[in-house]
Design a protein around this motif. Sequence first.
Motif, PDB file in Angstrom:
ATOM      1  N   LEU A  81       8.333   4.771   7.556  1.00  0.00           N
ATOM      2  CA  LEU A  81       7.384   5.778   7.916  1.00  0.00           C
ATOM      3  C   LEU A  81       8.240   7.616   7.412  1.00  0.00           C
ATOM      4  CD1 LEU A  81       5.196   5.322  11.899  1.00  0.00           C
ATOM      5  CD2 LEU A  81       4.258   5.011   8.937  1.00  0.00           C
ATOM      6  N   ASN A  82       7.209   7.874   6.395  1.00  0.00           N
ATOM      7  CA  ASN A  82       8.698   8.528   5.403  1.00  0.00           C
ATOM      8  C   ASN A  82       8.256  10.296   5.659  1.00  0.00           C
ATOM      9  OD1 ASN A  82       6.739   7.254   4.285  1.00  0.00           O
ATOM     10  ND2 ASN A  82       8.056   8.356   1.989  1.00  0.00           N
ATOM     11  N   GLU A  83       6.964  10.536   6.183  1.00  0.00           N
ATOM     12  CA  GLU A  83       6.135  11.927   6.495  1.00  0.00           C
ATOM     13  C   GLU A  83       7.042  12.659   6.356  1.00  0.00           C
ATOM     14  OE1 GLU A  83       5.162   9.166   8.100  1.00  0.00           O
ATOM     15  OE2 GLU A  83       3.107   8.805   7.854  1.00  0.00           O
ATOM     16  N   THR A  84       8.925  12.666   6.938  1.00  0.00           N
ATOM     17  CA  THR A  84       9.219  13.732   7.043  1.00  0.00           C
ATOM     18  C   THR A  84       9.664  14.253   5.905  1.00  0.00           C
ATOM     19  OG1 THR A  84      10.782  13.126   8.178  1.00  0.00           O
ATOM     20  CG2 THR A  84       9.562  14.089   9.974  1.00  0.00           C
ATOM     21  N   SER A 111       1.112  -1.214   0.286  1.00  0.00           N
ATOM     22  CA  SER A 111      -0.039   0.207   0.262  1.00  0.00           C
ATOM     23  C   SER A 111       1.073   1.296   0.029  1.00  0.00           C
ATOM     24  CB  SER A 111      -1.179   0.352   1.329  1.00  0.00           C
ATOM     25  OG  SER A 111      -2.031   1.605   1.300  1.00  0.00           O
ATOM     26  N   ALA A 112       0.826   2.390  -0.613  1.00  0.00           N
ATOM     27  CA  ALA A 112       1.289   3.497  -0.963  1.00  0.00           C
ATOM     28  C   ALA A 112       0.858   4.165   0.411  1.00  0.00           C
ATOM     29  CB  ALA A 112       1.149   3.905  -2.371  1.00  0.00           C
ATOM     30  N   GLY A 113       0.021   3.734   1.235  1.00  0.00           N
ATOM     31  CA  GLY A 113      -0.369   4.641   2.151  1.00  0.00           C
ATOM     32  C   GLY A 113      -1.390   5.391   1.822  1.00  0.00           C
ATOM     33  N   LEU A 114      -1.807   6.627   3.090  1.00  0.00           N
ATOM     34  CA  LEU A 114      -2.977   7.799   3.059  1.00  0.00           C
ATOM     35  C   LEU A 114      -2.936   8.311   1.565  1.00  0.00           C
ATOM     36  CD1 LEU A 114      -2.922   9.287   6.336  1.00  0.00           C
ATOM     37  CD2 LEU A 114      -3.284   6.887   5.392  1.00  0.00           C
ATOM     38  N   ASP A 115      -4.003   8.606   0.321  1.00  0.00           N
ATOM     39  CA  ASP A 115      -4.145   9.294  -0.693  1.00  0.00           C
ATOM     40  C   ASP A 115      -4.124  10.527  -0.584  1.00  0.00           C
ATOM     41  OD1 ASP A 115      -5.522  10.033  -2.884  1.00  0.00           O
ATOM     42  OD2 ASP A 115      -5.831   8.076  -3.481  1.00  0.00           O
ATOM     43  N   ILE A 116      -2.908  10.712  -1.255  1.00  0.00           N
ATOM     44  CA  ILE A 116      -2.347  11.345  -1.350  1.00  0.00           C
ATOM     45  C   ILE A 116      -3.636  13.442  -1.611  1.00  0.00           C
ATOM     46  CG2 ILE A 116      -0.650  13.689  -2.579  1.00  0.00           C
ATOM     47  CD1 ILE A 116       0.612  11.862  -1.023  1.00  0.00           C
ATOM     48  N   MET A 117      -5.150  12.292  -2.626  1.00  0.00           N
ATOM     49  CA  MET A 117      -5.562  12.792  -3.334  1.00  0.00           C
ATOM     50  C   MET A 117      -6.366  13.879  -2.019  1.00  0.00           C
ATOM     51  SD  MET A 117      -3.944  13.706  -5.411  1.00  0.00           S
ATOM     52  CE  MET A 117      -5.194  15.381  -6.559  1.00  0.00           C
ATOM     53  N   PRO A 158       5.237   2.266   2.018  1.00  0.00           N
ATOM     54  CA  PRO A 158       5.152   3.305   2.646  1.00  0.00           C
ATOM     55  C   PRO A 158       4.343   4.065   3.734  1.00  0.00           C
ATOM     56  CG  PRO A 158       4.490   4.188   0.512  1.00  0.00           C
ATOM     57  CD  PRO A 158       4.695   2.137   0.235  1.00  0.00           C
ATOM     58  N   ALA A 159       4.940   5.156   4.019  1.00  0.00           N
ATOM     59  CA  ALA A 159       3.858   6.120   5.528  1.00  0.00           C
ATOM     60  C   ALA A 159       2.562   5.193   5.887  1.00  0.00           C
ATOM     61  CB  ALA A 159       3.822   6.860   4.418  1.00  0.00           C
ATOM     62  N   GLY A 160       1.128   5.351   5.580  1.00  0.00           N
ATOM     63  CA  GLY A 160       0.232   4.525   6.064  1.00  0.00           C
ATOM     64  C   GLY A 160       0.314   3.292   5.520  1.00  0.00           C
ATOM     65  N   GLY A 161       0.933   3.297   4.353  1.00  0.00           N
ATOM     66  CA  GLY A 161       0.876   1.678   4.371  1.00  0.00           C
ATOM     67  C   GLY A 161       1.928   0.717   5.185  1.00  0.00           C
TER      68      GLY A 161
HETATM   69  C1  LIG Z   1      -0.731  15.734   8.391  1.00  0.00           C
HETATM   70  C2  LIG Z   1      -0.948  14.095   8.063  1.00  0.00           C
HETATM   71  C3  LIG Z   1      -0.257  13.053   8.456  1.00  0.00           C
HETATM   72  C4  LIG Z   1       0.112  11.962   7.475  1.00  0.00           C
HETATM   73  C5  LIG Z   1       0.775  11.047   7.932  1.00  0.00           C
HETATM   74  C6  LIG Z   1       0.659   9.246   7.256  1.00  0.00           C
HETATM   75  C7  LIG Z   1       0.772   9.649   5.744  1.00  0.00           C
HETATM   76  C8  LIG Z   1       1.016   9.336   4.490  1.00  0.00           C
HETATM   77  O1  LIG Z   1       0.119   7.589   3.909  1.00  0.00           O
HETATM   78  S1  LIG Z   1       1.261  10.325   3.049  1.00  0.00           S
HETATM   79  C9  LIG Z   1       1.354   9.273   1.475  1.00  0.00           C
HETATM   80  C10 LIG Z   1       2.852   8.914   1.076  1.00  0.00           C
HETATM   81  N1  LIG Z   1       3.042   7.728   0.444  1.00  0.00           N
HETATM   82  C11 LIG Z   1       4.071   7.398  -0.237  1.00  0.00           C
HETATM   83  O2  LIG Z   1       5.172   8.587  -0.082  1.00  0.00           O
HETATM   84  C12 LIG Z   1       4.054   7.225  -1.132  1.00  0.00           C
HETATM   85  C13 LIG Z   1       4.051   7.714  -2.351  1.00  0.00           C
HETATM   86  N2  LIG Z   1       4.300   6.275  -3.953  1.00  0.00           N
HETATM   87  C14 LIG Z   1       5.964   5.621  -4.106  1.00  0.00           C
HETATM   88  O3  LIG Z   1       6.574   6.215  -3.535  1.00  0.00           O
HETATM   89  C15 LIG Z   1       4.999   5.290  -5.332  1.00  0.00           C
HETATM   90  O4  LIG Z   1       3.840   5.343  -6.026  1.00  0.00           O
HETATM   91  C16 LIG Z   1       4.874   3.106  -4.567  1.00  0.00           C
HETATM   92  C17 LIG Z   1       6.480   2.188  -4.215  1.00  0.00           C
HETATM   93  C18 LIG Z   1       4.218   3.166  -4.093  1.00  0.00           C
HETATM   94  C19 LIG Z   1       5.274   2.466  -5.803  1.00  0.00           C
HETATM   95  O5  LIG Z   1       5.574   2.852  -7.044  1.00  0.00           O
HETATM   96  P1  LIG Z   1       4.499   2.297  -8.805  1.00  0.00           P
HETATM   97  O6  LIG Z   1       4.836   1.399  -8.765  1.00  0.00           O
HETATM   98  O7  LIG Z   1       6.412   3.273  -9.272  1.00  0.00           O
HETATM   99  O8  LIG Z   1       4.046   3.347  -8.944  1.00  0.00           O
HETATM  100  P2  LIG Z   1       3.863   4.906  -9.111  1.00  0.00           P
HETATM  101  O9  LIG Z   1       4.967   6.095  -8.606  1.00  0.00           O
HETATM  102  O10 LIG Z   1       4.398   5.251 -11.309  1.00  0.00           O
HETATM  103  O11 LIG Z   1       2.583   5.383  -8.524  1.00  0.00           O
HETATM  104  C20 LIG Z   1       1.417   4.899 -10.029  1.00  0.00           C
HETATM  105  C21 LIG Z   1      -0.007   5.784  -9.991  1.00  0.00           C
HETATM  106  O12 LIG Z   1      -0.233   5.714  -9.125  1.00  0.00           O
HETATM  107  C22 LIG Z   1      -0.002   7.084  -7.590  1.00  0.00           C
HETATM  108  N3  LIG Z   1       0.400   6.923  -6.514  1.00  0.00           N
HETATM  109  C23 LIG Z   1       0.926   6.628  -6.120  1.00  0.00           C
HETATM  110  N4  LIG Z   1       1.597   7.414  -4.582  1.00  0.00           N
HETATM  111  C24 LIG Z   1      -0.153   7.388  -4.233  1.00  0.00           C
HETATM  112  C25 LIG Z   1      -0.177   7.977  -3.113  1.00  0.00           C
HETATM  113  N5  LIG Z   1      -0.019   7.936  -1.545  1.00  0.00           N
HETATM  114  N6  LIG Z   1      -2.013   8.353  -3.040  1.00  0.00           N
HETATM  115  C26 LIG Z   1      -2.517   8.971  -4.120  1.00  0.00           C
HETATM  116  N7  LIG Z   1      -2.040   8.681  -5.134  1.00  0.00           N
HETATM  117  C27 LIG Z   1      -0.479   7.727  -5.323  1.00  0.00           C
HETATM  118  C28 LIG Z   1       0.842   7.908  -8.658  1.00  0.00           C
HETATM  119  O13 LIG Z   1       0.485   9.364  -8.250  1.00  0.00           O
HETATM  120  C29 LIG Z   1       0.968   7.161 -10.317  1.00  0.00           C
HETATM  121  O14 LIG Z   1      -0.213   8.116 -10.636  1.00  0.00           O
HETATM  122  P3  LIG Z   1      -0.855   7.996 -12.112  1.00  0.00           P
HETATM  123  O15 LIG Z   1       0.828   8.956 -12.872  1.00  0.00           O
HETATM  124  O16 LIG Z   1      -1.552   8.832 -12.380  1.00  0.00           O
HETATM  125  O17 LIG Z   1      -0.318   6.910 -12.497  1.00  0.00           O
END
Ligand SMILES: CCCC/C=C\CC(=O)SCCNC(=O)CCNC(=O)[C@H](O)C(C)(C)COP(=O)(O)OP(=O)(O)OC[C@H]1O[C@@H](n2cnc3c(N)ncnc32)[C@H](O)[C@@H]1OP(=O)(O)O
Length: 287
Positions: free
Chosen positions: A177-180, A106-112, A152-155
């Motif tokens: 937990l890569n939040e920072t 899971s990539a964690g919380l949905d950024i959107m 990462p993160a929420g995952g």
């Molecule tokens: C104050 C708040 C407290 C916060 C507490 C928790 C915070 C969180 O959980 S924040 C989320 C943090 N997540 C990340 O940093 C992960 C980011 N993503 C990645 O590192 C990679 O996408 C991943 C390793 C998971 C997968 O890599 P790939 O297989 O190479 O895929 P892509 O990077 O090409 O991504 C495909 C597609 O998915 C979209 N995406 C990725 N992560 C997210 C996300 N967390 N939320 C929404 N969408 C995400 C990415 O943008 C790509 O979209 P398209 O470009 O439209 O294909």
Amino acid sequence: MANVLRNSAKFGFSGVLSQLSIHSRHGRECVSPCFSLQQRNNSTSPKIKVDLDSSTGVAVLRMQSPPVNSLSLDFLTEFCINLEKLEMDRSCRGLIITSTLSKVFSAGLDIMEMYGKSPERCGEFWKAVQEMWLKLYGSNMATIAAINGSSPAGGCLMSIGCDYRIMVDNPRYSIGLNETQLGIVAPFWFKDTLVNTVGNRAAELSLELGLLYSAPDALKIGLVDQLVPEDQVLSTAQDTMSKWLAIPDHARQIDQCVYIIYNTSPLPLDHARQMDQCVISVCIYYI
Ligand SMILES: CCCC/C=C\CC(=O)SCCNC(=O)CCNC(=O)[C@H](O)C(C)(C)COP(=O)(O)OP(=O)(O)OC[C@H]1O[C@@H](n2cnc3c(N)ncnc32)[C@H](O)[C@@H]1OP(=O)(O)O
């Protein structure tokens, strides 16, 4: 404490959590989370698939929300509903969580969900994140994360919310937990869960630097418990689960309950939950 122990024996940890969260410090009754969750679930195609084997009492929950199993409000709602159903099913004693996607757990919380949304929507989203953690960390079931991709993160939070973690032995998969690194801060209860998993110093370094660990490095610091080849992750989880289920449920539940109560900040308490919600809603609003 005597009451807590009595209740833990009677209801298990999640029973204690629900008792604590249903009655606030002021004695006010709160709306059951189950009701609001059921009302919220609008999604059409299932993001979660659950298979319960009634002969073993083990359910496998597969996250199947491409591209990256990001934790959106719809995803979390569906996740919690499934967890709640399994929790109420007395035939289910163990839960394995995995992903159907290649390369991503899971990539964690949905950024959107954290961008340009109203404070009300942010509040609803954050409540669902809290709910996911409360239900998973407080589950009466034995829980194993079969981590078959990056997490990462929420995952990572979801993974450390389980009792045991088995990760695919692939240095390209990372977890932490890569939040920072993203310019945001993991809430205190993410921190508590990490400290409970890897200890204080490793958690401190990990959180402040927002470290993502490769699977072998995650094993070294105890963020995961075991590494296995890709094609063995589910069978290993099943084998491990049978060992966990050999322990009488009540003994495991009470032990977990005492450990968590002594080592975790009071998010289960209604007022702490609301405070956390306020802080995060404001943070998300200004991201
Ligand atoms: C104050 C708040 C407290 C916060 C507490 C928790 C915070 C969180 O959980 S924040 C989320 C943090 N997540 C990340 O940093 C992960 C980011 N993503 C990645 O590192 C990679 O996408 C991943 C390793 C998971 C997968 O890599 P790939 O297989 O190479 O895929 P892509 O990077 O090409 O991504 C495909 C597609 O998915 C979209 N995406 C990725 N992560 C997210 C996300 N967390 N939320 C929404 N969408 C995400 C990415 O943008 C790509 O979209 P398209 O470009 O439209 O294909």
